[in-house]
Write an enzyme that holds these catalytic residues in place. Structure first.
Site, PDB file in Angstrom:
ATOM      1  N   HIS A 162       0.825  -1.214   0.000  1.00 55.52           N
ATOM      2  CA  HIS A 162       0.000   0.000   0.000  1.00 55.52           C
ATOM      3  C   HIS A 162       0.861   1.267   0.000  1.00 55.52           C
ATOM      4  CE1 HIS A 162      -4.122  -1.726   0.558  1.00 55.52           C
ATOM      5  NE2 HIS A 162      -3.396  -2.758   0.928  1.00 55.52           N
ATOM      6  N   GLY A 179      -7.845 -14.171  -7.136  1.00 53.67           N
ATOM      7  CA  GLY A 179      -8.190 -13.885  -5.757  1.00 53.67           C
ATOM      8  C   GLY A 179      -7.102 -14.203  -4.760  1.00 53.67           C
ATOM      9  N   GLY A 215      -4.125 -12.545  -4.630  1.00 46.70           N
ATOM     10  CA  GLY A 215      -3.258 -11.400  -4.396  1.00 46.70           C
ATOM     11  C   GLY A 215      -1.959 -11.472  -5.167  1.00 46.70           C
ATOM     12  N   GLU A 267      -8.098  -0.483 -14.205  1.00 48.07           N
ATOM     13  CA  GLU A 267      -8.595  -0.832 -12.871  1.00 48.07           C
ATOM     14  C   GLU A 267      -9.514   0.275 -12.351  1.00 48.07           C
ATOM     15  OE1 GLU A 267      -7.982  -3.572 -11.016  1.00 48.07           O
ATOM     16  OE2 GLU A 267      -6.211  -4.511 -11.926  1.00 48.07           O
ATOM     17  N   ASP A 294       1.543  -3.435  -9.539  1.00 44.26           N
ATOM     18  CA  ASP A 294       1.225  -4.727 -10.139  1.00 44.26           C
ATOM     19  C   ASP A 294       1.468  -4.724 -11.647  1.00 44.26           C
ATOM     20  OD1 ASP A 294       0.456  -5.239  -7.584  1.00 44.26           O
ATOM     21  OD2 ASP A 294      -1.690  -5.418  -8.012  1.00 44.26           O
TER      22      ASP A 294
END
Length: 386
Positions: free
Chosen positions: A36, A126, A128, A164, A175
């Site tokens: 993050h 799903g 990650g 996104e 990513d």
């Protein structure tokens, strides 16, 4: 990957009754450390992994993208190329493609033409590990090369990031950037403010283990966007553009100006940026003891300050930490959070003991089994004309 290539190519020939003209591939990723921090303009240290997305394609002489997704129960979609492309009501996988297409069509008016495409991947959805970024970069790089758009790989990554946002996920650049720009045997430290890329050698005597909790996370419409809003709120209070530009003394001086949650969210990001820079040095030096300390500190910060771990990933981290022992516990939750995977960096001789511990203990905590993958750091996106 050979298996998914063969399956995908055969499916293309059966669906469209012809041989494909183009091949595109982009990997998923695992983030060693730096969670993050990307949308806060900070630093991250991911590597591309040996799982990814394959596409075979051929121009079809129309203005439509016609696509078969093998991993979505052979779901099929088609849409016209246009500067504005509406989202599909139910096909989330197609919306990633629609988002990439409309941006490139608007930027390169008249250059995009119709394609027939078949897609297959082996990045667990799903988990990650950025299955969506792999899909976006694979598709964007396909369009870029087929129609000679001359976009850089980083621009393709930025277009994927915008895709996104198109579907409601305000993610950072990490990513897509590592899927596009991965380097064999290296992690890549990404400066998410300047987009500078720095290769960080992964010592040959270390193995990257990815442990999937099999608790699937779904970040669209989730608490992910709430975390981003908290970070933006903290940055505004601190008078900086991004939290990357703040320091712990600045944050402590402003503590009475923000609520406890906002303070802790900012503390995670500021300290995590420092950990990424230190971890880069530890990797290059082969200093597993210091890397271990930094990775576990990162997990504690994600758990306590950013609050994005779940009991299953916390349990996995503790199982691995105990199995490895002091000075070797380089383990943390990885990815956006709320489920997904744990990453560990271990000596080859410790791999089996980690697997044994997980297989013996995790199901008692979670009621399900974990899935364990070994990977090395891999190259990023590739394209080939057949």
């Amino acid at each position: 990957m050979t298996d998914i290539k063969d399956i995908c190519k055969k499916a293309f020939e059966e669906k469209f009754n012809c041989a494909p003209e183009y091949y595109s591939y982009a990997p998923g990723r695992v983030n060693i450390i730096g969670e993050h921090t990307d949308y806060n303009g900070g630093f991250v240290l991911p590597c591309a992994i040996r799982y990814g997305t394959v596409m075979f394609a051929k121009q079809n002489g129309t203005d439509k993208i016609r696509v078969l997704a093998l991993d979505m129960n052979n779901d099929y979609d088609e849409f016209a190329i246009a500067p504005v492309i509406e989202k599909h009501d139910t096909k989330l996988w197609s919306n990633y493609l629609r988002g990439v297409t409309y941006q490139l069509a608007a930027k390169h008016e008249g250059k995009l033409k119709g394609l027939d495409i078949v897609i297959k991947g082996d990045v667990p959805a799903g988990a990650g590990l950025s299955s969506s970024a792999s899909l976006e970069v694979c598709f964007g790089n396909l369009l870029n090369n087929v129609f000679s758009l001359n976009e850089s790989l980083m621009n393709i990554a930025l277009i994927g990031q915008s895709a996104e946002a198109y579907i409601g996920m305000k993610c950072g650049i990490m990513d897509q950037a590592i899927s596009a720009n991965g380097v064999c045997d290296h992690a890549v430290r990404i400066d998410c403010k300047s987009y500078d890329l720095t290769k960080v050698s992964v010592p040959s005597d270390l193995v990257i283990l990815i442990i999937n909790s099999n608790i699937k996370h779904q970040l669209v419409g989730s608490e992910y966007n709430d975390r981003r809003e908290s970070c933006e709120k903290a940055a505004k209070i601190l008078g900086v553009e991004y939290l990357r530009d703040a320091t712990m003394p600045m944050l402590l001086a402003a503590k009475d100006k923000m609520d406890d949650v906002t303070f802790r969210r900012a503390r995670h990001v500021i300290t995590e940026d420092e950990r990424v820079l230190e971890a880069s040095k530890a990797f290059e030096a082969g200093d597993l003891a210091n890397l271990s300390k930094l990775m576990y500190q990162s997990h504690e910060s994600m758990r306590d300050d950013f609050e994005i771990t779940v009991k299953q990933t916390d349990a996995l981290v503790e199982i691995v930490k105990t199995a490895l022992g002091p000075g070797k516990e380089a383990v943390r939750q990885t990815g956006g959070g709320f489920g997904g995977c744990v990453v560990a960096v271990v000596k080859p001789e410790d791999v089996q003991s980690v697997k044994n511990a997980i297989n013996a203990q995790y199901k008692a905590v979670s009621g399900i089994d974990a899935t364990i993958f070994e990977t090395k750091a891999c190259d990023g996106a590739t394209f080939k004309k057949l």
